[in-house]
Scaffold this active site. Sequence first.
Site, PDB file in Angstrom:
ATOM      1  N   SER A 141     -12.580  -0.808   4.093  1.00 27.90           N
ATOM      2  CA  SER A 141     -12.988   0.506   4.583  1.00 27.90           C
ATOM      3  C   SER A 141     -13.875   1.318   3.494  1.00 27.90           C
ATOM      4  O   SER A 141     -13.842   0.773   2.374  1.00 27.90           O
ATOM      5  CB  SER A 141     -11.577   1.393   4.688  1.00 27.90           C
ATOM      6  OG  SER A 141     -12.133   2.839   4.869  1.00 27.90           O
ATOM      7  N   TYR A 154      -3.686   4.278   1.641  1.00 32.48           N
ATOM      8  CA  TYR A 154      -4.429   3.797   2.317  1.00 32.48           C
ATOM      9  C   TYR A 154      -5.658   3.270   1.171  1.00 32.48           C
ATOM     10  O   TYR A 154      -6.400   2.137   1.424  1.00 32.48           O
ATOM     11  CB  TYR A 154      -5.269   4.539   3.327  1.00 32.48           C
ATOM     12  CG  TYR A 154      -6.086   4.117   4.403  1.00 32.48           C
ATOM     13  CD1 TYR A 154      -5.610   2.895   5.331  1.00 32.48           C
ATOM     14  CD2 TYR A 154      -7.466   4.475   4.366  1.00 32.48           C
ATOM     15  CE1 TYR A 154      -6.772   2.406   6.063  1.00 32.48           C
ATOM     16  CE2 TYR A 154      -8.318   3.806   5.495  1.00 32.48           C
ATOM     17  CZ  TYR A 154      -8.018   2.886   6.109  1.00 32.48           C
ATOM     18  OH  TYR A 154      -8.879   2.344   7.059  1.00 32.48           O
TER      19      TYR A 154
END
Length: 267
Positions: A141, A154
Amino acid sequence: MPPRPLVFITGASSGIGQALALRYHRDGYRLALVARRTADIQAWAQAGGLGADDFRIYGADVSRPDDIVAAGAACIAEQGVPHVVIANAGISVGMDTAERSDLDVMAQTFATNNLGMAATFHPFIASMVQRGSGTLVGIGSVAGIRGLPGHGAYCASKAATISYCESLRGELRASGVRVVTICPGYIDTPLTRQNRYAMPFLMQPGDFADKAHAAIAAGASYRVIPWQMGVVAKLLRALPNAWFDRLLAGRPRKHRRGAAEGGAGRG
């Protein structure tokens, strides 16, 4: 006549995983689809008119290494060694380090996004090396490029994903097995629709799948999709810390567990 090529995809019950499965199906691949919600995959396959020879479903929780390793072994036994393995399954939940319960959120995030990825690749590496070919794809990501307030678990997990895939790529460089890191920006999935902040260059899952498929087929070692988010990430990485902190001051944070749940997909 040799069998059609095979792709193994985790987190295939929704979002990016489902879009990638459809894209590879259209390219003539057989599908090995992994998720906890196996009924959702079955319903999607039936609605899409996939035949019995087109796919197999393997139920597994990727945060449990024995689960996903067993799914990989079952895939090899039933369908053969995949040509492409895509470790897509992931969770994204906001966290506050001051809250004790959020330490458990961080542990679960790393168990799914990092240990789960390594366990996804594990069953296939020896066979791919012996064959002298194969592609392992880690879905990272842009959030792994710079830490965002409220996204500690995250962002840290995706930074670890990027480094892990880079390490694995070096280890397998001479074997004929490729390692590809794909870093999505904001993709329109049920997960991102919960976000409380602007999502520049928001992309539809099908468009993402097309570009990811092309990057994987080309053997790209690292690709940010869409490319505009790669430019944004590089600019943010280049900012001095004081400027970066000022830029993000007051930015809404990702929902913590209880306010909104994370699921398979990108956040």
